[in-house]
Design a protein around this motif. Structure first.
Motif, PDB file in Angstrom:
ATOM      1  N   GLY A 318     -16.968  24.362 -24.981  1.00 34.22           N
ATOM      2  CA  GLY A 318     -16.405  23.085 -24.551  1.00 34.22           C
ATOM      3  C   GLY A 318     -15.081  23.204 -23.836  1.00 34.22           C
ATOM      4  N   ASP A 319     -14.425  24.359 -23.972  1.00 34.16           N
ATOM      5  CA  ASP A 319     -13.153  24.555 -23.276  1.00 34.16           C
ATOM      6  C   ASP A 319     -13.343  25.021 -21.838  1.00 34.16           C
ATOM      7  OD1 ASP A 319     -11.664  23.865 -25.515  1.00 34.16           O
ATOM      8  OD2 ASP A 319     -11.707  25.911 -26.307  1.00 34.16           O
ATOM      9  N   VAL A 320     -14.567  25.460 -21.512  1.00 34.42           N
ATOM     10  CA  VAL A 320     -14.852  25.914 -20.149  1.00 34.42           C
ATOM     11  C   VAL A 320     -15.609  24.797 -19.452  1.00 34.42           C
ATOM     12  CG1 VAL A 320     -15.920  27.695 -18.723  1.00 34.42           C
ATOM     13  CG2 VAL A 320     -14.963  28.302 -20.948  1.00 34.42           C
ATOM     14  N   THR A 321     -14.890  23.987 -18.703  1.00 32.46           N
ATOM     15  CA  THR A 321     -15.481  22.787 -18.115  1.00 32.46           C
ATOM     16  C   THR A 321     -15.333  22.707 -16.603  1.00 32.46           C
ATOM     17  OG1 THR A 321     -13.420  21.584 -18.495  1.00 32.46           O
ATOM     18  CG2 THR A 321     -15.108  21.467 -20.224  1.00 32.46           C
ATOM     19  N   MET A 322     -14.529  23.598 -16.030  1.00 29.38           N
ATOM     20  CA  MET A 322     -14.245  23.510 -14.603  1.00 29.38           C
ATOM     21  C   MET A 322     -14.563  24.836 -13.929  1.00 29.38           C
ATOM     22  SD  MET A 322     -12.996  20.461 -13.961  1.00 29.38           S
ATOM     23  CE  MET A 322     -12.024  20.657 -12.468  1.00 29.38           C
ATOM     24  N   ILE A 344     -20.261  27.392 -14.234  1.00 31.10           N
ATOM     25  CA  ILE A 344     -19.988  25.969 -14.024  1.00 31.10           C
ATOM     26  C   ILE A 344     -20.155  25.600 -12.560  1.00 31.10           C
ATOM     27  CG2 ILE A 344     -18.227  24.174 -14.174  1.00 31.10           C
ATOM     28  CD1 ILE A 344     -19.351  24.937 -16.853  1.00 31.10           C
ATOM     29  N   GLU A 345     -19.720  26.483 -11.665  1.00 26.40           N
ATOM     30  CA  GLU A 345     -19.887  26.198 -10.241  1.00 26.40           C
ATOM     31  C   GLU A 345     -21.369  26.183  -9.875  1.00 26.40           C
ATOM     32  OE1 GLU A 345     -17.904  27.598  -6.038  1.00 26.40           O
ATOM     33  OE2 GLU A 345     -18.287  29.129  -7.561  1.00 26.40           O
ATOM     34  N   TRP A 346     -22.166  27.075 -10.488  1.00 26.94           N
ATOM     35  CA  TRP A 346     -23.600  27.112 -10.197  1.00 26.94           C
ATOM     36  C   TRP A 346     -24.319  25.853 -10.672  1.00 26.94           C
ATOM     37  CZ3 TRP A 346     -24.667  32.702 -12.418  1.00 26.94           C
ATOM     38  CH2 TRP A 346     -24.092  33.640 -11.555  1.00 26.94           C
ATOM     39  N   GLY A 385     -10.114  34.324 -13.086  1.00 29.21           N
ATOM     40  CA  GLY A 385     -10.563  33.466 -14.174  1.00 29.21           C
ATOM     41  C   GLY A 385      -9.722  33.678 -15.419  1.00 29.21           C
ATOM     42  N   TYR A 386     -10.055  32.917 -16.466  1.00 29.57           N
ATOM     43  CA  TYR A 386      -9.264  32.957 -17.688  1.00 29.57           C
ATOM     44  C   TYR A 386     -10.085  33.399 -18.895  1.00 29.57           C
ATOM     45  CZ  TYR A 386      -6.459  29.993 -14.645  1.00 29.57           C
ATOM     46  OH  TYR A 386      -5.762  29.497 -13.588  1.00 29.57           O
TER      47      TYR A 386
END
Length: 811
Positions: A318-322, A344-346, A385-386
């Motif tokens: 849920g923390d990876v949204t963008m 997410i981009e895909w 990325g992070y």
């Protein structure tokens, strides 16, 4: 960020696959659509007369007195026989409870409509009394014009996998108006060979689940090529791996989406997207090696085949949204398959499954097919990325070549006779014994001839025929004529020289009509290196492929020349960017990335290559940088190869290497180990930190060893005296602490106290993360950041504040 979708189209949810994928992500949903329902479904219990219920709701109909009774190719007296399976846990359990066996060819015929189907074959290689010994099961299987198995050794295959049963899954496309014939043929290699089968399952699949739609303009990305590959209807596939990455249990066929696929431990259809592998985790799975910031899997596969690799992803964090939060690179067979992958981009959001397909060809020696390792690596792109990389599931399929999927059977494990029991020949048949004796004699003769040829080749490496043919085998890599190199370099014009080393001059040239830039290394007659190093370089590099190793293209031995040609590496050596250069200084982030890349290349040599390889000449001038600053280890002329298990801890050999980089323990004892490379790499780390050469010319009459100087300054808390002035104020203190800790542990006097290259990689990756946490994104505009080093903070760094890397002896 560039959108990778434009180059590699994403497989999205088609109406036909919607039930499949909805079930896969039915985790936070109240319900899902029904699973896929096949239009064709045949489950055949061979050697049985009646249907039997099995756990996954499938009825296994018998082949006796049914429309699927096999066609016998011989007279009635030679027909196949049926047997119940021996008493075991498989007794009464379809499809393994009975078998059809024959020493003659037999064929099953299935009337099917056109379209792709799964074909699943089930084998229980037991001894079926009284005449069918399990060791004599040796046969081939053909289906729909394809050879699925050839001289298949059922017992050896089961023993090699430590399993009582064997399961094989194939995919092929049936044509309209044609029945599907599956034929079992005993091998001609032995008169006692027989074929058998316990169960056959045929199931229709969604039309373009694995095959390329004719409406699709794009094919599958071909790794290592700019081209794409289409999986057309004239191709057969064999499933070799189906794995739930991060899963804690295997998923049985009844939990799949109507296609009854088994997902091995670590894999699932619906659950496959619930779990993922993304942390520093240990595992006892023999196909998986996990690092802290990159994930690497090793899959044994048959050489000389292409493979379809399907990677399943779904973002549930849920923390990876963008887009841009989780960015990683994908490498297959040590070649770049996808840059800056971003789930997410895909997909556009969380809880949306997606898969990516890639095709890779696994080369080898066509004359001697064998298993090779296919490496899959997901590398976290911490600069962009992070979050670390994830992978939820994997499927891998072998693609047919010349209408065949057959690979070599594994060697059966040796069976030791009972203690005190003399061996005696079988009284039932003398023929197998005779065949064994003849086979052993031929094997000894073959080994003797091979040994003689290897000896001859070692004696004649430097000899060449007048026509340019070489005693080195041309199948290792490409052979060039001297005329080609003269044309590529305008007769070795000095203006083409881009490097000079102990071997000779290195020229930049162009081959293939000027289309391909290459580096051409030509041995000079007075060089201290010669035929042995030349041969070593060819034999090693032609069999090694890794992103962080220089790629050998070919060689030439015309007219007693010894010339090697490599991929051209545009930015030269690491040393070229550290000292005595007009090049702008490397940023600290670049230096860390380069060190990590070189360390990964050495780790591959020490741990993941075929046998342990010790480079023996690690130095900054042997680390090359390509146009994208990717580090590549080069110059393998001095390398030594140990055994695959490296049961001996060292190799006794004469001391060779470069002054300033030599392991003092190796120099004293003349005992070479992988820790000798670790020491040399530690010197490189000192060069990177200090921007000074390994041997420092302090005055006209004095030379100083950089490693010893760095250790002395480290001991006295005086690192500020030798650290690169360009880096002061640009390295976060904790990052510098970690980096110096790694470097000091590498150049420890005792090899046992040095870390493994695997630990070095982990430590450097952690240092990179600490650097990223410092907030650097653009070092050209980098200002003094709180927590980053100053002259005063560097002075405080001494050996008293460092702890040893955990497990300095390595794994």
């Amino acid at each position: 960020m560039n959108n990778p979708i434009s180059k590699h189209p994403i497989k999205t949810l088609t109406p036909l696959l919607l039930p499949l994928f909805l079930r896969m992500i039915a985790i936070h949903m109240a319900g899902a659509l029904p699973p896929y329902v096949p239009s064709e479904q045949i489950s055949l219990q061979c050697g049985s007369a009646g249907p039997k219920f099995v756990r996954d709701s499938r009825y296994w109909g018998g082949d006796i007195r049914s429309i699927f009774f096999p066609f016998e190719h011989q007279a009635a007296r030679n027909n196949s026989v049926v047997k119940d399976s021996p008493l075991s846990s498989y007794s009464g359990q379809p499809p393994y409870s009975s078998a059809r066996l024959s020493r003659f060819k037999f064929t099953y015929t299935f009337p099917l409509s056109a379209g792709p189907v799964f074909i699943r074959l089930y084998f229980y290689p037991a001894s079926y009394a009284p005449n069918f010994n399990r060791s004599q099961a040796l046969f081939s299987v053909q289906a729909g014009g394809f050879t699925l198995l050839h001289d298949f050794n059922a017992s050896a295959t089961a023993d090699a996998s430590a399993s009582d049963t064997i399961y094989r899954e194939f995919c092929l496309h049936t044509e309209s108006g044609h029945n599907l014939n599956i034929t079992f043929t005993p091998s001609n290699a032995s008169p006692d060979a027989y074929a058998f089968i316990n169960g056959i399952e045929i199931l229709s699949m969604p039309p373009y689940l694995y095959y390329t739609s004719p409406q699709s303009r794009d094919g599958v990305t071909h790794v290592g090529s700019e081209n794409t590959t289409r999986i057309n209807n004239n191709t057969a596939l064999e499933m070799v791996y189906r794995i739930n990455i991060g899963g804690e249990r295997w998923i049985s066929s009844d939990q799949d989406t109507g296609m009854y696929r088994n997902w091995e431990e670590y894999s699932a259809p619906k659950e496959v997207y619930q779990s993922s592998r993304s942390k520093d985790t240990s595992t006892d799975m023999n196909v998986t090696i996990i690092d802290r910031y990159n994930l690497t899997w090793k899959f044994p596969v048959d050489s000389m085949f292409a493979y379809l690799v399907r990677l399943h992803f779904c973002e549930f964090d849920g923390d990876v949204t963008m887009p841009g939060y989780r960015v990683f690179n994908i490498y297959i067979d040590n070649q770049s398959a996808e840059k800056m992958a971003d789930i997410i981009e895909w997909t556009g959001g969380n809880e949306r499954p997606v898969y990516r397909d890639y095709v890779v060809f696994m080369s080898g020696n066509p004359a001697i097919p064998k298993k090779v390792n296919l490496f899959l690596e997901l590398e976290s792109d911490l600069l962009n990325g992070y979050w670390v990389a994830i992978l939820n599931g994997l499927e891998m399929f072998k693609l047919s070549a010349n209408r065949s999927l057959a690979g070599p059977s594994p060697d059966p494990p040796p069976i030791a006779p009972a203690k005190g029991t003399p061996s005696k020949p079988s009284t039932r048949s003398r023929t197998p014994l005779l065949a064994t004796v003849v086979g052993v004699a031929c094997g000894i003769l073959g080994v003797s001839v091979l040994g003689f040829l290897v000896f001859r080749r070692r004696r004649k490496v430097k000899s060449t025929a007048s026509d340019g043919s070489s005693s080195l085998p041309t199948h290792l890599c490409r052979y060039f004529s001297l005329a080609e190199f003269k044309a590529a370099t305008q007769n070795f014009n000095q203006s083409f020289i881009v490097g000079v080393g102990g071997f000779g001059h290195v020229y930049k040239g162009h081959i293939d009509g000027g289309a391909t830039p290459v580096a051409i290394k030509r041995l000079k007659p007075e060089s201290s290196q010669g035929a042995h190093e030349f041969k070593t370089e060819i034999e090693l590099l032609s069999q090694l492929r890794h992103r962080h190793l220089v790629s050998l293209i070919g060689y030439c031995t015309d007219k007693n020349e010894m010339i090697l040609v490599y991929d051209y590496v545009a930015r030269g050596t690491l040393a070229d960017h550290l000292y005595q250069t007009d090049n702008p200084p490397l940023s600290w982030g670049q230096r860390l990335q380069i060190c990590i890349g070189a360390a990964r290349g050495l780790r591959y040599l020490h741990s993941d290559a075929q046998g342990t390889i010790i480079h023996r000449d690690v130095k900054s001038t042997n680390i090359l940088l390509d146009e994208k600053w990717v580090a590549k280890v080069s110059d393998f002329g001095l390398s030594k190869v140990g055994t695959a298990t490296m049961s001996k801890t060292h190799i006794s050999t004469a001391v060779k290497g470069s002054f300033g980089y030599l392991d003092p323990e190796y120099y004293r004892r003349q005992q070479l180990t992988v820790k000798s490379d670790v020491y040399s790499f530690g010197v490189v780390l000192c060069e990177v930190l200090c921007a000074r050469p390994a041997v420092v010319h302090a005055t006209e009459t004095r030379q100083m060893n950089l490693a010893e100087w760095t250790k002395s300054c480290h001991h006295d808390g005086e690192l500020d005296q030798i650290i690169d002035p360009n880096m002061k104020g640009k390295i976060e203190t904790e990052c510098l602490n970690k980096y110096v800790e790694i470097a000091m542990s590498c150049i420890h006097d005792s090899g046992m106290e040095r870390p493994s290259m695997n630990d070095v990689v982990r430590g450097l990756e952690f240092a990179l993360q600490l650097h990223q946490n410092c907030g650097e994104r653009n070092e050209d505009a980098f200002a003094s950041v709180p927590g980053c080093t100053t002259n005063e903070s560097v002075q405080c760094i001494s050996e008293t504040i460092f702890s040893e890397i955990n497990d300095p002896n390595g794994r």
